[in-house]
Write an enzyme that holds these catalytic residues in place. Structure first.
Site, mmCIF file in Angstrom:
data_model
loop_
_atom_site.group_PDB
_atom_site.id
_atom_site.type_symbol
_atom_site.label_atom_id
_atom_site.label_comp_id
_atom_site.label_asym_id
_atom_site.label_seq_id
_atom_site.Cartn_x
_atom_site.Cartn_y
_atom_site.Cartn_z
ATOM 1 N N ASP A 132 -5.606 9.566 9.412
ATOM 2 C CA ASP A 132 -4.268 9.160 9.832
ATOM 3 C C ASP A 132 -3.855 9.816 11.137
ATOM 4 O OD1 ASP A 132 -3.513 7.471 7.590
ATOM 5 O OD2 ASP A 132 -3.649 9.299 6.396
ATOM 6 N N GLU A 147 0.864 -1.172 0.000
ATOM 7 C CA GLU A 147 0.000 0.000 0.000
ATOM 8 C C GLU A 147 0.906 1.229 0.000
ATOM 9 O OE1 GLU A 147 -2.925 0.101 3.099
ATOM 10 O OE2 GLU A 147 -4.131 -1.477 2.184
ATOM 11 N N TYR A 184 -10.593 -3.737 3.426
ATOM 12 C CA TYR A 184 -9.720 -3.319 4.529
ATOM 13 C C TYR A 184 -10.601 -3.058 5.744
ATOM 14 C CZ TYR A 184 -5.873 -0.557 6.690
ATOM 15 O OH TYR A 184 -4.894 -0.072 7.509
#
Length: 267
Positions: free
Chosen positions: A60, A49, A175
């Site tokens: 994030d 990734e 994911y």
């Protein structure tokens, strides 16, 4: 056949779990990303990734935020990321590469042009954090036209209706975000992951990768026992950030190889 699908089929045949490391393109420097990608493969990565740096990476945590800031300061752009994939492909024609990022840079380039360019350079999948399935149909039609997998995030709070919706659109793998919060957060609850995966499998035939909060080889091994793949990002980026320049590749390789060994260990 898309490289992601081929890789997961090979792993399933060998009864092995996929290791999917994440790094940010352009961090710590523009000339270090491709060597890092090859290092990840040498250490046992099955899929890479590659993060597309963005100025407001809302999903994030601080570690990957700093990586994005460093990459942007270095002049990293979406076109530059695609060029790095092309360079990587000149030596590695088999390892799947997934671009992970946010919608704004792609919108600026235009989805049609972006998808065509991804196909040219050898991108296999795209995960756009802030593009929910309700808003993705037209955009991801361009990707699927070029056999590029649209990859989606699912969370502990995702409803069954949303899981079913993602199942209709997703390709490659899904994911699963293992915890509520941002990348790099702690307090991973393996039991809750183990309880959630069967619910996801009621709707999904694709492989399920688990990420967010996996920071060591033993935790990765525990997660792999209940999933198809383990995604590790912040811990690898932290290794890059904390290492001396001449030790970055070696330290990343040692860490990832340790995780690979834990995933492959027979008991």
């Amino acid at each position: 056949m898309n490289r992601i699908q081929a890789t997961f089929e090979q792993l399933a045949g060998a009864q092995r779990k996929a290791l999917i490391p994440f790094i940010t393109a352009g961090d710590p420097g523009l000339d270090q990303t491709v060597p890092l990608m090859h290092t990840l493969v040498a250490a046992g990565a099955d899929v890479i990734e590659l993060g597309v740096p963005f100025s407001d990476p809302m999903a994030d945590g601080p570690t990957i935020q700093r990586a994005s800031e460093r990459a942007l300061k270095n002049g990293m752009t979406l076109s530059g990321v695609l060029a790095m994939v092309a360079e990587f492909r000149s030596q590695d024609a088999t390892t799947p590469v997934v671009l992970m990022g946010y919608g704004n840079p792609i919108e600026a380039m235009g989805w049609e042009r972006f998808a065509a360019r991804c196909a040219e350079v050898g991108v296999d999948g795209v995960l756009t954090v802030d593009f929910p399935p309700e808003e993705s149909h037209a955009a991801f039609e361009f990707l699927q036209r070029h056999d590029i997998a649209p990859i989606f995030l699912l969370a502990p709070t995702t409803t069954e209706a949303r899981i079913a919706q993602v199942a209709q659109l997703a390709r490659g793998y899904v994911y699963y975000v293992s915890l509520k919060g941002v990348t790099g957060a702690g307090n991973l609850d393996i039991a809750s992951i183990a309880a959630k995966i069967p619910q996801l499998r009621q709707f999904l035939s694709l492989p399920i990768g688990v990420g967010f909060g996996i920071r060591d080889a033993e935790t990765a091994r525990q997660v792999a026992q209940v999933s198809d793949a383990v995604v590790i990002g912040s811990r690898i980026v932290q290794e890059i950030e904390s290492s001396a320049p001449n030790e970055q590749l070696g330290n990343v390789k040692n860490f990832v190889a340790g995780v690979r060994a834990a995933l492959d260990r027979k008991e």
